[in-house]
Design a protein around this motif. Structure first.
Motif, mmCIF file in Angstrom:
data_model
loop_
_atom_site.group_PDB
_atom_site.id
_atom_site.type_symbol
_atom_site.label_atom_id
_atom_site.label_comp_id
_atom_site.label_asym_id
_atom_site.label_seq_id
_atom_site.Cartn_x
_atom_site.Cartn_y
_atom_site.Cartn_z
ATOM 1 N N LEU A 14 -26.231 -30.531 8.699
ATOM 2 C CA LEU A 14 -25.322 -31.005 9.737
ATOM 3 C C LEU A 14 -24.946 -29.844 10.658
ATOM 4 O O LEU A 14 -24.829 -28.708 10.206
ATOM 5 N N PRO A 15 -24.732 -30.127 11.926
ATOM 6 C CA PRO A 15 -24.419 -29.030 12.857
ATOM 7 C C PRO A 15 -22.987 -28.510 12.703
ATOM 8 O O PRO A 15 -22.088 -29.232 12.280
ATOM 9 N N CYS A 16 -22.804 -27.257 13.049
ATOM 10 C CA CYS A 16 -21.475 -26.679 13.202
ATOM 11 C C CYS A 16 -20.999 -27.039 14.598
ATOM 12 O O CYS A 16 -21.801 -27.199 15.514
ATOM 13 N N ASP A 56 -28.498 -14.581 12.912
ATOM 14 C CA ASP A 56 -29.495 -14.874 11.880
ATOM 15 C C ASP A 56 -29.130 -16.079 11.002
ATOM 16 O O ASP A 56 -29.973 -16.592 10.277
ATOM 17 N N LEU A 57 -27.890 -16.578 11.074
ATOM 18 C CA LEU A 57 -27.503 -17.806 10.369
ATOM 19 C C LEU A 57 -27.928 -19.061 11.129
ATOM 20 O O LEU A 57 -27.926 -20.151 10.572
ATOM 21 N N MET A 58 -28.255 -18.901 12.393
ATOM 22 C CA MET A 58 -28.552 -20.036 13.263
ATOM 23 C C MET A 58 -30.056 -20.307 13.339
ATOM 24 O O MET A 58 -30.854 -19.380 13.286
ATOM 25 N N LEU A 59 -30.396 -21.571 13.484
ATOM 26 C CA LEU A 59 -31.805 -21.905 13.662
ATOM 27 C C LEU A 59 -32.307 -21.454 15.029
ATOM 28 O O LEU A 59 -33.498 -21.207 15.201
ATOM 29 N N GLU A 60 -31.391 -21.363 16.006
ATOM 30 C CA GLU A 60 -31.721 -20.863 17.339
ATOM 31 C C GLU A 60 -30.808 -19.663 17.639
ATOM 32 O O GLU A 60 -29.785 -19.815 18.305
ATOM 33 N N PRO A 61 -31.155 -18.476 17.152
ATOM 34 C CA PRO A 61 -30.286 -17.317 17.316
ATOM 35 C C PRO A 61 -29.945 -17.005 18.774
ATOM 36 O O PRO A 61 -28.816 -16.600 19.085
ATOM 37 N N MET A 116 -15.227 -27.037 26.497
ATOM 38 C CA MET A 116 -16.636 -27.210 26.219
ATOM 39 C C MET A 116 -16.822 -27.337 24.709
ATOM 40 O O MET A 116 -16.130 -26.699 23.943
ATOM 41 N N GLU A 117 -17.772 -28.148 24.351
ATOM 42 C CA GLU A 117 -18.138 -28.303 22.948
ATOM 43 C C GLU A 117 -19.578 -27.850 22.769
ATOM 44 O O GLU A 117 -20.430 -28.150 23.592
ATOM 45 N N TYR A 118 -19.799 -27.119 21.682
ATOM 46 C CA TYR A 118 -21.128 -26.602 21.386
ATOM 47 C C TYR A 118 -21.469 -26.949 19.944
ATOM 48 O O TYR A 118 -20.597 -26.919 19.075
ATOM 49 N N GLU A 119 -22.721 -27.255 19.679
ATOM 50 C CA GLU A 119 -23.193 -27.501 18.331
ATOM 51 C C GLU A 119 -24.266 -26.480 17.990
ATOM 52 O O GLU A 119 -25.082 -26.112 18.840
ATOM 53 N N PHE A 120 -24.239 -26.041 16.730
ATOM 54 C CA PHE A 120 -25.232 -25.106 16.224
ATOM 55 C C PHE A 120 -25.814 -25.640 14.936
ATOM 56 O O PHE A 120 -25.082 -26.051 14.047
ATOM 57 N N MET A 121 -27.108 -25.615 14.823
ATOM 58 C CA MET A 121 -27.761 -25.916 13.560
ATOM 59 C C MET A 121 -27.930 -24.590 12.827
ATOM 60 O O MET A 121 -28.364 -23.602 13.417
ATOM 61 N N ILE A 127 -13.243 -24.652 15.280
ATOM 62 C CA ILE A 127 -14.584 -24.565 14.712
ATOM 63 C C ILE A 127 -14.658 -25.488 13.511
ATOM 64 O O ILE A 127 -13.712 -25.563 12.730
ATOM 65 N N GLN A 128 -15.787 -26.178 13.388
ATOM 66 C CA GLN A 128 -16.113 -26.870 12.148
ATOM 67 C C GLN A 128 -17.311 -26.126 11.582
ATOM 68 O O GLN A 128 -18.385 -26.088 12.194
ATOM 69 N N ASN A 129 -17.127 -25.508 10.446
ATOM 70 C CA ASN A 129 -18.121 -24.628 9.857
ATOM 71 C C ASN A 129 -19.215 -25.423 9.136
ATOM 72 O O ASN A 129 -19.094 -26.634 8.955
ATOM 73 N N PHE A 130 -20.268 -24.738 8.694
ATOM 74 C CA PHE A 130 -21.379 -25.407 8.031
ATOM 75 C C PHE A 130 -20.976 -26.022 6.697
ATOM 76 O O PHE A 130 -21.604 -26.964 6.237
#
Length: 76
Positions: A12-14, A54-59, A1-6, A27-30
C-alpha cells in the motif's frame, strides 16, 4: 498537495499531505501509522529523518517531492 509513495516495505502507498492553505501537514507511513505536524518544516524534517530514497520504489520521485515541499510557498 497530496503525494503517494510506493515503498519496498508495503504493497500500500504511503501518503504525504502538505496543505499550506489549510494548515494540514501529515504522513501515513508504510506500517499504516500516521504523524501530524504543525508546519511543513516539521514534515520535511520527519521525512528526512525516517525515510530515504532507497526505501522508495521510485527514489527520484521521493527527491522531487521533498524538494517541491521545501520550495513551495504560499501565494501573497
Amino acid at each position: 498537495m497530496e503525494y503517494e509513495f510506493m515503498t519496498t516495505e508495503c504493497a500500500l502507498p504511503c501518503l504525504v499531505v502538505s496543505d499550506e492553505d489549510n494548515g494540514r501537514y501529515m504522513i501515513q507511513n508504510f506500517d499504516r501509522s500516521g504523524e501530524v505536524f504543525n508546519s511543513k518544516e516539521e514534515l520535511v524534517k520527519w521525512m528526512e529523518t525516517f525515510w530515504s530514497p532507497d526505501l522508495m520504489l521510485e527514489p527520484e520521485r521521493y527527491d522531487e517531492v521533498l524538494q517541491e515541499i521545501k520550495e513551495r510557498v504560499l501565494p501573497v
